[in-house]
Design a protein around this motif. Structure first.
Motif, PDB file in Angstrom:
ATOM      1  N   ILE A  11      36.440 -41.867  -4.064  1.00  0.00           N
ATOM      2  CA  ILE A  11      36.345 -40.844  -3.943  1.00  0.00           C
ATOM      3  C   ILE A  11      36.768 -40.372  -4.957  1.00  0.00           C
ATOM      4  O   ILE A  11      38.064 -40.256  -6.168  1.00  0.00           O
ATOM      5  N   ARG A  12      35.971 -39.160  -5.388  1.00  0.00           N
ATOM      6  CA  ARG A  12      36.405 -38.148  -6.685  1.00  0.00           C
ATOM      7  C   ARG A  12      37.166 -36.779  -6.066  1.00  0.00           C
ATOM      8  O   ARG A  12      37.060 -36.636  -5.335  1.00  0.00           O
ATOM      9  N   VAL A  13      38.257 -36.820  -7.713  1.00  0.00           N
ATOM     10  CA  VAL A  13      38.056 -35.477  -7.065  1.00  0.00           C
ATOM     11  C   VAL A  13      38.535 -34.985  -8.708  1.00  0.00           C
ATOM     12  O   VAL A  13      38.392 -34.965  -9.793  1.00  0.00           O
ATOM     13  N   THR A  14      39.257 -33.711  -7.953  1.00  0.00           N
ATOM     14  CA  THR A  14      38.746 -32.423  -9.727  1.00  0.00           C
ATOM     15  C   THR A  14      40.003 -32.366 -10.157  1.00  0.00           C
ATOM     16  O   THR A  14      40.258 -32.390 -11.602  1.00  0.00           O
ATOM     17  N   ASP A  15      41.379 -33.083  -9.364  1.00  0.00           N
ATOM     18  CA  ASP A  15      42.571 -32.582  -9.955  1.00  0.00           C
ATOM     19  C   ASP A  15      43.239 -33.532  -9.042  1.00  0.00           C
ATOM     20  O   ASP A  15      44.073 -33.720  -7.970  1.00  0.00           O
ATOM     21  N   LEU A  16      44.015 -34.652  -9.983  1.00  0.00           N
ATOM     22  CA  LEU A  16      44.360 -35.590  -9.791  1.00  0.00           C
ATOM     23  C   LEU A  16      45.884 -35.803  -9.271  1.00  0.00           C
ATOM     24  O   LEU A  16      46.553 -36.455  -8.272  1.00  0.00           O
ATOM     25  N   TYR A  33      48.624 -48.280  -7.812  1.00  0.00           N
ATOM     26  CA  TYR A  33      47.757 -48.834  -8.554  1.00  0.00           C
ATOM     27  C   TYR A  33      47.827 -47.843  -9.337  1.00  0.00           C
ATOM     28  O   TYR A  33      47.383 -45.911  -9.077  1.00  0.00           O
ATOM     29  N   GLU A  34      47.894 -47.028 -10.552  1.00  0.00           N
ATOM     30  CA  GLU A  34      47.698 -45.738 -11.617  1.00  0.00           C
ATOM     31  C   GLU A  34      47.445 -45.520 -12.414  1.00  0.00           C
ATOM     32  O   GLU A  34      48.199 -46.047 -13.101  1.00  0.00           O
ATOM     33  N   THR A  35      46.613 -45.092 -12.730  1.00  0.00           N
ATOM     34  CA  THR A  35      46.278 -44.261 -14.487  1.00  0.00           C
ATOM     35  C   THR A  35      46.435 -42.783 -14.398  1.00  0.00           C
ATOM     36  O   THR A  35      45.997 -42.234 -13.744  1.00  0.00           O
ATOM     37  N   ASP A  36      45.816 -42.526 -15.700  1.00  0.00           N
ATOM     38  CA  ASP A  36      45.740 -41.216 -15.873  1.00  0.00           C
ATOM     39  C   ASP A  36      44.655 -40.558 -14.975  1.00  0.00           C
ATOM     40  O   ASP A  36      44.268 -39.096 -15.515  1.00  0.00           O
ATOM     41  N   LEU A  51      41.283 -42.781  -5.939  1.00  0.00           N
ATOM     42  CA  LEU A  51      40.891 -41.416  -5.993  1.00  0.00           C
ATOM     43  C   LEU A  51      40.863 -41.127  -7.283  1.00  0.00           C
ATOM     44  O   LEU A  51      41.363 -41.875  -8.570  1.00  0.00           O
ATOM     45  N   TRP A  52      39.136 -41.397  -7.998  1.00  0.00           N
ATOM     46  CA  TRP A  52      38.731 -41.423  -9.719  1.00  0.00           C
ATOM     47  C   TRP A  52      38.704 -39.837  -9.968  1.00  0.00           C
ATOM     48  O   TRP A  52      37.855 -38.774  -9.296  1.00  0.00           O
ATOM     49  N   VAL A  53      39.289 -39.194 -11.186  1.00  0.00           N
ATOM     50  CA  VAL A  53      38.660 -37.929 -11.550  1.00  0.00           C
ATOM     51  C   VAL A  53      37.318 -37.927 -11.962  1.00  0.00           C
ATOM     52  O   VAL A  53      36.433 -38.423 -12.821  1.00  0.00           O
ATOM     53  N   ASN A  55      34.886 -34.851 -13.730  1.00  0.00           N
ATOM     54  CA  ASN A  55      34.511 -32.941 -14.419  1.00  0.00           C
ATOM     55  C   ASN A  55      33.597 -32.619 -13.835  1.00  0.00           C
ATOM     56  O   ASN A  55      33.282 -31.180 -14.278  1.00  0.00           O
ATOM     57  N   GLU A  56      32.522 -33.081 -12.608  1.00  0.00           N
ATOM     58  CA  GLU A  56      31.521 -32.410 -11.670  1.00  0.00           C
ATOM     59  C   GLU A  56      31.738 -32.128 -11.074  1.00  0.00           C
ATOM     60  O   GLU A  56      32.916 -32.036  -9.987  1.00  0.00           O
ATOM     61  N   PRO A  57      30.760 -31.032 -10.162  1.00  0.00           N
ATOM     62  CA  PRO A  57      31.395 -30.320  -8.898  1.00  0.00           C
ATOM     63  C   PRO A  57      31.190 -31.394  -8.243  1.00  0.00           C
ATOM     64  O   PRO A  57      30.487 -32.346  -8.267  1.00  0.00           O
ATOM     65  N   ILE A  58      32.399 -31.165  -7.017  1.00  0.00           N
ATOM     66  CA  ILE A  58      32.291 -32.305  -5.469  1.00  0.00           C
ATOM     67  C   ILE A  58      30.804 -30.505  -4.863  1.00  0.00           C
ATOM     68  O   ILE A  58      31.801 -30.147  -4.912  1.00  0.00           O
ATOM     69  N   LEU A  59      30.003 -31.501  -4.184  1.00  0.00           N
ATOM     70  CA  LEU A  59      29.249 -31.398  -3.479  1.00  0.00           C
ATOM     71  C   LEU A  59      29.090 -31.937  -1.991  1.00  0.00           C
ATOM     72  O   LEU A  59      28.110 -32.998  -2.156  1.00  0.00           O
ATOM     73  N   PRO A  60      30.262 -32.078  -1.344  1.00  0.00           N
ATOM     74  CA  PRO A  60      29.526 -32.721  -0.233  1.00  0.00           C
ATOM     75  C   PRO A  60      28.872 -32.868   1.213  1.00  0.00           C
ATOM     76  O   PRO A  60      29.052 -31.125   1.335  1.00  0.00           O
ATOM     77  N   ASN A  61      27.960 -32.849   1.425  1.00  0.00           N
ATOM     78  CA  ASN A  61      27.309 -32.562   2.603  1.00  0.00           C
ATOM     79  C   ASN A  61      27.360 -33.377   3.729  1.00  0.00           C
ATOM     80  O   ASN A  61      27.305 -34.644   3.818  1.00  0.00           O
ATOM     81  N   PRO A  62      27.374 -32.478   5.174  1.00  0.00           N
ATOM     82  CA  PRO A  62      27.564 -33.995   6.104  1.00  0.00           C
ATOM     83  C   PRO A  62      26.843 -34.399   6.461  1.00  0.00           C
ATOM     84  O   PRO A  62      26.947 -35.885   7.460  1.00  0.00           O
ATOM     85  N   LYS A  63      25.211 -33.992   5.969  1.00  0.00           N
ATOM     86  CA  LYS A  63      23.738 -34.519   6.227  1.00  0.00           C
ATOM     87  C   LYS A  63      23.786 -35.530   5.150  1.00  0.00           C
ATOM     88  O   LYS A  63      22.916 -36.180   5.702  1.00  0.00           O
ATOM     89  N   THR A  64      24.461 -35.868   4.136  1.00  0.00           N
ATOM     90  CA  THR A  64      23.536 -36.966   3.162  1.00  0.00           C
ATOM     91  C   THR A  64      25.127 -37.682   2.659  1.00  0.00           C
ATOM     92  O   THR A  64      25.010 -38.835   2.296  1.00  0.00           O
ATOM     93  N   SER A  65      26.319 -37.758   2.807  1.00  0.00           N
ATOM     94  CA  SER A  65      27.461 -37.636   1.802  1.00  0.00           C
ATOM     95  C   SER A  65      27.907 -38.881   2.653  1.00  0.00           C
ATOM     96  O   SER A  65      27.687 -39.350   4.109  1.00  0.00           O
TER      97      SER A  65
END
Length: 117
Positions: A11-16, A33-36, A51-53, A55-65
């Protein structure tokens, strides 16, 4: 070649730091397990969540995600609990064989809870 299961779900995240707090405090997952740049969470089942950081915008879409669906033995009770702890929720849906709802992490990633009736 033989695939023998799913090891982890990314799961991609912007702020770990924010996501770490949310997933451990709100959902009760333990860090294994944890790294920076990433951390892996024990979900009490064979499949972990990483959870993996990004820098790209996260754009969830219920029809395609793609998104994980967590099992519960009481979707209505889980829904009420998530309301109490202020987790953003979709509607509670009850059908003949399932009861389910979507909820959202701090980045708006789609997650689901489902109970087979």
């Amino acid at each position: 070649m033989k695939l023998i299961g799913i090891d982890t779900l990314i799961i991609r995240v912007t702020d770990l730091s924010q996501s770490k707090k949310w997933y451990t405090e709100k959902l009760g997952f333990e860090i294994i397990y944890e790294t920076d740049q990433l951390l892996t969470l024990d979900t009490s089942c064979p499949v972990s969540i990483t959870l993996w950081v990004t820098n790209e915008p996260i754009l969830p879409n219920p029809k395609t995600s793609s998104y994980p669906i967590f099992k519960t033995d009481n979707a209505e009770e889980t829904y009420r609990y998530f309301q109490e702890i202020n987790i953003p929720l979709g509607d509670l849906n009850k059908e003949e064989e399932v009861c389910y709802f979507n909820f959202y992490d701090p980045d708006g990633n789609i997650l689901e809870v489902c109970q087979v009736l």
